[in-house]
Design an enzyme around this catalytic site. Structure first.
Site, short mmCIF file in Angstrom:
data_model
loop_
_atom_site.label_atom_id
_atom_site.label_comp_id
_atom_site.label_asym_id
_atom_site.label_seq_id
_atom_site.Cartn_x
_atom_site.Cartn_y
_atom_site.Cartn_z
N MET A 17 -1.04 -8.40 -1.47
CA MET A 17 -1.95 -7.58 -2.28
C MET A 17 -3.09 -8.42 -2.81
SD MET A 17 0.39 -4.93 -4.50
CE MET A 17 1.71 -6.09 -4.86
N CYS A 100 -5.95 -2.97 6.26
CA CYS A 100 -6.81 -2.85 5.08
C CYS A 100 -7.82 -1.70 5.26
CB CYS A 100 -7.56 -4.16 4.82
SG CYS A 100 -8.60 -4.03 3.35
N ASN A 200 7.23 -0.09 4.83
CA ASN A 200 6.41 -0.24 3.64
C ASN A 200 5.77 1.10 3.25
OD1 ASN A 200 3.08 -1.20 3.07
ND2 ASN A 200 4.69 -1.67 1.60
N GLY A 201 5.74 1.33 1.95
CA GLY A 201 5.09 2.51 1.42
C GLY A 201 6.00 3.29 0.48
C1 LIG Z 1 -4.34 -3.85 -5.05
C2 LIG Z 1 -3.84 -3.84 -3.64
C3 LIG Z 1 -4.22 -4.85 -2.78
C4 LIG Z 1 -3.76 -4.87 -1.46
N1 LIG Z 1 -4.11 -5.90 -0.64
C5 LIG Z 1 -3.57 -5.99 0.60
C6 LIG Z 1 -3.81 -7.12 1.42
O1 LIG Z 1 -4.49 -8.09 1.04
N2 LIG Z 1 -3.26 -7.13 2.68
C7 LIG Z 1 -2.49 -6.09 3.13
O2 LIG Z 1 -2.01 -6.15 4.26
N3 LIG Z 1 -2.23 -5.02 2.36
C8 LIG Z 1 -2.74 -4.95 1.11
N4 LIG Z 1 -2.42 -3.90 0.31
C9 LIG Z 1 -1.47 -2.88 0.80
C10 LIG Z 1 -0.04 -3.21 0.40
O3 LIG Z 1 0.38 -4.40 1.04
C11 LIG Z 1 0.92 -2.07 0.80
O4 LIG Z 1 0.82 -1.88 2.18
C12 LIG Z 1 0.59 -0.76 0.10
O5 LIG Z 1 0.30 -0.95 -1.27
C13 LIG Z 1 1.74 0.25 0.26
O6 LIG Z 1 2.93 -0.25 -0.32
P1 LIG Z 1 3.45 0.24 -1.78
O7 LIG Z 1 3.57 1.75 -1.72
O8 LIG Z 1 4.75 -0.45 -1.99
O9 LIG Z 1 2.38 -0.15 -2.76
C14 LIG Z 1 -2.90 -3.84 -0.99
C15 LIG Z 1 -2.53 -2.82 -1.87
C16 LIG Z 1 -2.98 -2.81 -3.18
C17 LIG Z 1 -2.53 -1.70 -4.09
#
Ligand SMILES: Cc1cc2nc3c(=O)[nH]c(=O)nc-3n(C[C@H](O)[C@H](O)[C@H](O)COP(=O)(O)O)c2cc1C
Length: 317
Positions: A17, A100, A200-201
Site C-alpha cells: 500500500m 494500480c 485479496n479484497g
Molecule cells: C492507500 C492504498 C495504497 C495502495 N497501494 C498499492 C500499491 O502500492 N501496490 C499494489 O499492488 N496495491 C496497492 N493497493 C491495493 C491493495 O494492495 C489491495 O489490493 C486493495 O486495497 C484491496 O485489498 P483490501 O480490500 O484488503 O484493502 C493500495 C491500496 C490502498 C488503499
C-alpha cells in the site's frame, strides 16, 4: 506456504500500500504475526533516474523478512534491468504491480493498464525472471473493466512466463475500491494455475480471511485497508486460522504505546519533519471510532514534535 524457494511462516500477508506499507508499518505488522509483508510500489523508471524520493522506498530490513518488494512500470527492459540492479538488497521476492488503478499510473500504461496488454505481461515477467534469481510474482486485478475480466488469462500468462505466485484483487480497475470484491474470480484463477494464488479484497476479520480461503481455495490471503491503524488484525487472523483462541482486541494502553512506537520508528527512518507528518494519517486510523477522535485528529495535525505528540496523546486519548 512457499513462494519459489521462500517459505512463509503463515499464509496471511500484508498488502502493498503506497503511503502505508512503509518500513515502520511493515515492522509492526511483522511483529503482530504477518507471514509476509510487501513494500509500497516503487517505479522502475524512477530507480533508473536515481530519483531522490524513490530510493528510500527500497529500504528493507532483516527483521521484516520475508518481504516482497514491488516494482511498477511498463517497459520490460527497464523493469528487468532495475530488478537486477536492486537484487542484492535483502528482500526475498520481487513483485510486479499489474493492478494500480490511479490515472497517473494506469494512464501511463502501467499498473492495471497491463491487464489490457497480455503481450507486455508476458515480456515483463519473462525478462525479469531471466535476470534475477529471486522469485518473481505478479499482483493483478480481476480485469480492467467489467466487460474485460481476464484475470485467469493474465495469471496463466504470468505462470507460463515464470512467475512464482499470483495475487488477485477481485475488483476491476474501473471499480477502483468500490463495490464488493469478486472472490469467485480468485477461485477461477486458483483452478487455472499451479503456482500459489493469494486472494485479496475485503478481508477485514479472522472470519472473512477463513471464508476467502474456504470459498476460493486460495493459498494465502492478503490484507490491505483493514490493517491500517490495526496491525493486531494479523495476530487475530493467524490465531483463528490455526484454530487457537483469538486474542482480545488491543487495550487503549496497547494502542497508545503502539502509536508512540510507530512514531519513533517513523522518526528513525524519516526524520522528525516527515515522520510526524506521516503519522497524522496513521493516528487518525488508530483512533478512528473512539470518542472525540475527530477533535483529536485536528489537534494532532497541528503537532510538530514527538514530545508534543506524546503529551497530547496521554492527555486526550
Ligand atoms: C492507500 C492504498 C495504497 C495502495 N497501494 C498499492 C500499491 O502500492 N501496490 C499494489 O499492488 N496495491 C496497492 N493497493 C491495493 C491493495 O494492495 C489491495 O489490493 C486493495 O486495497 C484491496 O485489498 P483490501 O480490500 O484488503 O484493502 C493500495 C491500496 C490502498 C488503499
Amino acid at each position: 506456504m512457499k513462494i519459489g524457494n521462500v517459505t512463509l511462516k503463515n499464509q496471511v500477508i500484508l498488502a502493498p500500500m503506497a503511503g502505508v506499507s512503509d518500513l515502520p508499518f511493515r515492522l509492526l505488522c511483522k511483529e503482530q504475526g504477518a507471514g509476509m509483508v510487501c513494500t509500497e510500489m516503487v517505479s522502475a523508471k524512477a530507480i533508473a533516474y536515481h530519483n531522490r524520493n524513490t530510493i528510500p522506498l527500497l529500504a528493507v530490513s532483516e527483521e521484516e523478512r520475508p518481504v516482497s518488494l514491488q516494482l511498477f512500470g511498463s517497459d520490460p527492459d527497464i523493469i528487468s534491468e532495475m530488478a537486477a540492479y536492486i537484487e542484492e538488497r535483502p528482500f526475498d521476492i520481487l513483485d510486479l504491480n499489474m493492478g494500480c488503478p490511479v490515472p497517473k499510473v494506469a494512464g501511463n500504461g502501467e499498473g492495471s493498464a497491463l491487464m489490457k496488454r497480455p503481450d507486455l505481461v508476458d515480456a515483463i515477467v519473462r525478462k525479469t525472471v531471466s535476470r534475477i534469481r529471486k522469485p518473481v510474482t505478479v499482483k493483478i486485478r480481476s480485469g480492467f473493466t467489467a466487460d474485460t475480466v481476464n484475470a485467469v488469462e493474465i495469471a496463466k500468462i504470468a505462470e507460463a512466463a515464470g512467475a512464482s505466485a499470483v495475487a488477485v484483487h477481485g475488483r476491476t480497475r474501473e471499480q477502483y475500491y468500490t463495490g464488493k470484491a469478486d472472490w469467485d474470480i480468485i477461485r477461477q484463477v486458483k483452478e487455472a494455475v499451479k503456482i500459489p494464488v493469494i486472494g485479496n479484497g475485503d478481508v477485514d476479520s479472522p472470519e472473512s480471511a477463513k471464508r476467502m480461503l474456504d470459498e476460493t481455495g486460495c493459498d494465502g490471503v492478503m490484507v490491505g485497508r483493514a490493517v491500517r491503524g490495526n496491525p493486531w488484525l494479523f495476530r487475530e487472523i493467524v490465531a483463528y486460522l490455526e484454530g487457537k483462541p483469538v486474542p482480545k482486541r488491543p487495550s487503549k494502553e496497547e494502542i497508545l504505546e503502539t502509536m508512540l512506537r510507530h512514531t519513533r520508528l517513523q522518526l528513525e527512518f524519516k526524520g522528525e519533519y516527515t515522520g510526524m507528518r506521516e503519522m497524522r494519517k496513521h493516528i487518525a486510523w488508530y483512533t478512528a471510532g473512539f470518542p472525540n477522535s475527530a477533535k483529536l485528529r485536528d489537534a494532532i495535525n497541528a503537532v510538530e514534535t514527538y514530545r508534543e505528540l506524546e503529551t497530547l496523546l496521554h492527555e486526550r486519548f
